[in-house]
Motif scaffolding. Sequence first.
Motif, PDB file in Angstrom:
ATOM      1  N   SER A 110      10.286  38.843 -35.155  1.00  0.00           N
ATOM      2  CA  SER A 110      11.693  38.638 -35.480  1.00  0.00           C
ATOM      3  C   SER A 110      12.567  39.712 -34.855  1.00  0.00           C
ATOM      4  CB  SER A 110      11.882  38.656 -37.003  1.00  0.00           C
ATOM      5  OG  SER A 110      13.256  38.664 -37.332  1.00  0.00           O
ATOM      6  N   GLU A 114      17.924  35.711 -38.020  1.00  0.00           N
ATOM      7  CA  GLU A 114      17.939  34.544 -38.909  1.00  0.00           C
ATOM      8  C   GLU A 114      18.909  34.709 -40.066  1.00  0.00           C
ATOM      9  OE1 GLU A 114      14.963  31.882 -41.718  1.00  0.00           O
ATOM     10  OE2 GLU A 114      14.095  33.086 -40.116  1.00  0.00           O
ATOM     11  N   VAL A 122      17.460  28.036 -42.576  1.00  0.00           N
ATOM     12  CA  VAL A 122      16.468  27.424 -41.692  1.00  0.00           C
ATOM     13  C   VAL A 122      15.264  27.016 -42.519  1.00  0.00           C
ATOM     14  CG1 VAL A 122      14.940  27.794 -39.722  1.00  0.00           C
ATOM     15  CG2 VAL A 122      17.233  28.797 -39.728  1.00  0.00           C
ATOM     16  N   ALA A 216      19.320  31.537 -34.967  1.00  0.00           N
ATOM     17  CA  ALA A 216      18.589  31.713 -36.227  1.00  0.00           C
ATOM     18  C   ALA A 216      17.257  30.978 -36.188  1.00  0.00           C
ATOM     19  CB  ALA A 216      19.440  31.215 -37.391  1.00  0.00           C
ATOM     20  N   ASP A 219      14.853  32.744 -33.885  1.00  0.00           N
ATOM     21  CA  ASP A 219      14.303  33.942 -34.521  1.00  0.00           C
ATOM     22  C   ASP A 219      13.139  33.579 -35.438  1.00  0.00           C
ATOM     23  OD1 ASP A 219      14.938  36.945 -34.824  1.00  0.00           O
ATOM     24  OD2 ASP A 219      14.657  36.285 -36.892  1.00  0.00           O
ATOM     25  N   ARG A 220      13.259  32.471 -36.163  1.00  0.00           N
ATOM     26  CA  ARG A 220      12.147  32.025 -37.012  1.00  0.00           C
ATOM     27  C   ARG A 220      10.918  31.703 -36.157  1.00  0.00           C
ATOM     28  NH1 ARG A 220      11.365  28.896 -41.801  1.00  0.00           N
ATOM     29  NH2 ARG A 220      13.175  30.010 -42.675  1.00  0.00           N
TER      30      ARG A 220
END
Length: 266
Positions: A110, A114, A122, A216, A219-220
Amino acid sequence: MTTQPEIHRDVPAWKDMRTAAIGTGAFADAESGAFYLQETCETLRAEGFEAVVGPMDGSTWGTYRLQTWSDGSPAFLMEPAGGPDDLRAYEQAGFEIAELHVSATATPGSRGFEDKVPGVSVENWNGKDPEALLAGAHALVMEGFRSTPFFTPVPQTMFLERYGPLLAHADPRFILRAVDKDGTLCGLTLAFPDPMRQGAIVLKTYVGTVPGAGRAMADRIHALSGELGFSEVVHALMRSGIASEAQSRKFGGTVFRRYALMGRLL
């Protein structure tokens, strides 16, 4: 010529001109490829076309682009291939670069993006009812990519036919939805473990209607890739100069392949 390309006469316009496309294939060598391209351009000019692009199988829904540079690393699933002499054949036939695209690689983990999009959360797909997932995604994709050159809107049925098989073999943990505070879908990401480039997660498609939603979700994907022990995240087939390429740089993406769609005015 190793593979005879198909000629597509009903394609989106390039430079607002009546355009045809030469489909994907692989030329045996640059000289024979250039001869074929020259002859094809003469035929299309006689038919009233004003421009030709290639390689492209009709639109961006088909296979398109050729490789212009590589660092020599392994290919990934669904990456354009073609032949080693295709670029020189197009150049010798008077084609120039119409669009540039790149693929990049980034380390998992990460970057803390997020939680920086207020009102957007998310969630992973639960693996159920893929048709409902894709029906919601269809509207997002048609809206998100409508201004992209050579993009052609398609009906929902065709969209489901294209992405249904991918979901059938997907890891639901890498299929993400972004929703706003009312639970309305505002983003979708499709990523998958790659069977060709071992240790890689390929981030193939993401689209969002809310600023920051795509970042976001990405990033997950990076966080999950690290948690599950993958060695890299591939940012696949990004058109140069648009948001996805800029987002890749935010994640430390390093370009390992460049591609081009070639074009010629007649």
